[in-house]
Design a protein around this motif. Structure first.
Motif, mmCIF file in Angstrom:
data_model
loop_
_atom_site.group_PDB
_atom_site.id
_atom_site.type_symbol
_atom_site.label_atom_id
_atom_site.label_comp_id
_atom_site.label_asym_id
_atom_site.label_seq_id
_atom_site.Cartn_x
_atom_site.Cartn_y
_atom_site.Cartn_z
ATOM 1 N N GLY A 25 42.346 -26.069 -23.579
ATOM 2 C CA GLY A 25 41.635 -27.303 -23.905
ATOM 3 C C GLY A 25 41.317 -27.396 -25.387
ATOM 4 N N PRO A 26 40.915 -28.585 -25.838
ATOM 5 C CA PRO A 26 40.611 -28.756 -27.265
ATOM 6 C C PRO A 26 39.297 -28.070 -27.651
ATOM 7 C CG PRO A 26 40.014 -30.727 -26.061
ATOM 8 C CD PRO A 26 40.704 -29.817 -25.076
ATOM 9 N N ARG A 27 39.237 -27.611 -28.877
ATOM 10 C CA ARG A 27 37.992 -27.084 -29.443
ATOM 11 C C ARG A 27 37.075 -28.273 -29.698
ATOM 12 N NH1 ARG A 27 36.353 -26.166 -35.106
ATOM 13 N NH2 ARG A 27 34.946 -24.389 -35.193
ATOM 14 N N LEU A 28 35.775 -28.113 -29.421
ATOM 15 C CA LEU A 28 34.793 -29.152 -29.703
ATOM 16 C C LEU A 28 33.933 -28.692 -30.874
ATOM 17 C CD1 LEU A 28 33.576 -30.070 -26.100
ATOM 18 C CD2 LEU A 28 35.515 -31.008 -27.380
ATOM 19 N N PHE A 29 33.879 -29.503 -31.910
ATOM 20 C CA PHE A 29 33.051 -29.224 -33.087
ATOM 21 C C PHE A 29 31.939 -30.261 -33.099
ATOM 22 C CE2 PHE A 29 31.885 -29.842 -37.541
ATOM 23 C CZ PHE A 29 31.601 -28.533 -37.909
ATOM 24 N N LEU A 30 30.710 -29.805 -33.181
ATOM 25 C CA LEU A 30 29.563 -30.698 -33.154
ATOM 26 C C LEU A 30 28.870 -30.617 -34.502
ATOM 27 C CD1 LEU A 30 29.725 -28.937 -30.222
ATOM 28 C CD2 LEU A 30 28.611 -31.075 -29.644
ATOM 29 N N GLN A 31 28.697 -31.771 -35.145
ATOM 30 C CA GLN A 31 28.105 -31.798 -36.478
ATOM 31 C C GLN A 31 26.834 -32.641 -36.471
ATOM 32 O OE1 GLN A 31 31.146 -33.447 -38.982
ATOM 33 N NE2 GLN A 31 30.978 -35.484 -38.109
ATOM 34 N N LYS A 32 25.837 -32.151 -37.175
ATOM 35 C CA LYS A 32 24.550 -32.842 -37.208
ATOM 36 C C LYS A 32 24.641 -34.093 -38.076
ATOM 37 C CE LYS A 32 19.682 -31.905 -37.603
ATOM 38 N NZ LYS A 32 18.710 -30.810 -37.674
ATOM 39 N N VAL A 33 24.098 -35.188 -37.546
ATOM 40 C CA VAL A 33 24.002 -36.436 -38.291
ATOM 41 C C VAL A 33 22.567 -36.953 -38.152
ATOM 42 C CG1 VAL A 33 26.448 -37.036 -38.036
ATOM 43 C CG2 VAL A 33 24.801 -37.842 -36.354
ATOM 44 N N PRO A 34 22.083 -37.692 -39.135
ATOM 45 C CA PRO A 34 20.690 -38.148 -39.068
ATOM 46 C C PRO A 34 20.467 -39.342 -38.150
ATOM 47 C CG PRO A 34 21.709 -38.878 -41.108
ATOM 48 C CD PRO A 34 22.712 -37.987 -40.411
ATOM 49 N N GLU A 35 21.488 -40.157 -37.943
ATOM 50 C CA GLU A 35 21.293 -41.382 -37.166
ATOM 51 C C GLU A 35 21.574 -41.140 -35.685
ATOM 52 O OE1 GLU A 35 25.554 -41.117 -38.307
ATOM 53 O OE2 GLU A 35 23.729 -41.009 -39.490
ATOM 54 N N PRO A 36 20.873 -41.869 -34.816
ATOM 55 C CA PRO A 36 21.142 -41.755 -33.378
ATOM 56 C C PRO A 36 22.391 -42.533 -32.991
ATOM 57 C CG PRO A 36 19.439 -43.383 -33.770
ATOM 58 C CD PRO A 36 19.765 -42.770 -35.113
ATOM 59 N N LYS A 37 22.917 -42.232 -31.830
ATOM 60 C CA LYS A 37 24.034 -42.995 -31.285
ATOM 61 C C LYS A 37 23.516 -44.394 -30.950
ATOM 62 C CE LYS A 37 27.284 -43.048 -27.473
ATOM 63 N NZ LYS A 37 26.953 -44.371 -27.018
ATOM 64 N N THR A 38 24.258 -45.419 -31.347
ATOM 65 C CA THR A 38 23.772 -46.777 -31.138
ATOM 66 C C THR A 38 24.706 -47.653 -30.308
ATOM 67 O OG1 THR A 38 24.753 -47.491 -33.216
ATOM 68 C CG2 THR A 38 22.442 -46.798 -33.277
ATOM 69 N N GLU A 39 25.963 -47.279 -30.167
ATOM 70 C CA GLU A 39 26.905 -48.126 -29.447
ATOM 71 C C GLU A 39 27.749 -47.300 -28.489
ATOM 72 O OE1 GLU A 39 29.138 -50.833 -31.850
ATOM 73 O OE2 GLU A 39 27.571 -50.919 -33.361
ATOM 74 N N LYS A 40 28.509 -48.010 -27.676
ATOM 75 C CA LYS A 40 29.421 -47.371 -26.741
ATOM 76 C C LYS A 40 30.490 -46.581 -27.501
ATOM 77 C CE LYS A 40 32.515 -48.574 -22.908
ATOM 78 N NZ LYS A 40 33.464 -47.537 -23.206
ATOM 79 N N ASN A 41 30.852 -45.433 -26.931
ATOM 80 C CA ASN A 41 31.934 -44.640 -27.519
ATOM 81 C C ASN A 41 33.234 -45.436 -27.493
ATOM 82 O OD1 ASN A 41 29.964 -42.689 -27.071
ATOM 83 N ND2 ASN A 41 31.390 -41.192 -26.259
ATOM 84 N N ARG A 42 34.040 -45.265 -28.515
ATOM 85 C CA ARG A 42 35.385 -45.846 -28.483
ATOM 86 C C ARG A 42 36.371 -44.841 -27.903
ATOM 87 N NH1 ARG A 42 36.780 -50.404 -32.318
ATOM 88 N NH2 ARG A 42 38.704 -49.846 -31.322
ATOM 89 N N VAL A 43 35.980 -43.580 -27.880
ATOM 90 C CA VAL A 43 36.787 -42.508 -27.292
ATOM 91 C C VAL A 43 35.831 -41.686 -26.431
ATOM 92 C CG1 VAL A 43 38.090 -40.410 -27.796
ATOM 93 C CG2 VAL A 43 38.326 -42.394 -29.287
ATOM 94 N N HIS A 44 36.302 -41.240 -25.282
ATOM 95 C CA HIS A 44 35.462 -40.358 -24.470
ATOM 96 C C HIS A 44 36.345 -39.335 -23.767
ATOM 97 C CE1 HIS A 44 36.479 -43.365 -21.291
ATOM 98 N NE2 HIS A 44 36.495 -42.287 -20.532
#
Length: 136
Positions: free
Chosen positions: A60-79
């Motif tokens: 499976g693909p590696r998942l990289f999670l990066q910190k961002v200051p803003e919250p999620k606000t809209e629907k994902n374009r990819v899931h």
């Protein structure tokens, strides 16, 4: 695959548990991530800025999670579509998906809706930070 996150480690641990992945080990030559980050000159206040998990089988693909200051606000374009019932007959598929929905809920996911169409069955979920994914 990269995710923006408020808490990269917590979200990474959710995905690792859901997918059977493992947190990436520290670079070769270091016993811990703290030792590696010390050597790289990363200050303590920046050590929560990223986290990565990988499939121990390498499939499976590696998942990289990066910190961002803003919250999620809209629907994902990819899931992610997490295929938990490949090759099963329709009724068996629904049972297997339901088992995984319950597991995902225990890990902190949220149930959104079921999609039951002639071409397939899936349950739309949200991870703990609101990113959509499907169990199918």
């Amino acid at each position: 695959m990269t995710f923006d996150a408020r808490d990269p480690e917590a979200l990474g641990r959710f995905w690792a548990e859901l997918l059977g992945y493992r947190p990436d080990p520290p670079p070769e030559g270091f016993d811990t991530w703290d030792a590696a980050l010390d050597a790289f000159g990363v200050p303590p206040e920046r050590r929560d800025s990223a986290f990565a998990v990988s499939d121990p089988d390498g499939a499976g693909p590696r998942l990289f999670l990066q910190k961002v200051p803003e919250p999620k606000t809209e629907k994902n374009r990819v899931h992610l579509d997490v295929n938990v019932a490949a090759g099963l007959a329709r009724d068996e598929r629904r049972v297997r998906v339901a088992e995984h929905v319950q597991r995902a809920l225990r890990l902190g996911a949220t149930h959104v809706r079921e999609v039951d169409e002639p071409l397939g069955y899936a349950v739309v979920m949200l991870d703990p930070e609101g990113n959509e994914f499907c169990l199918q």
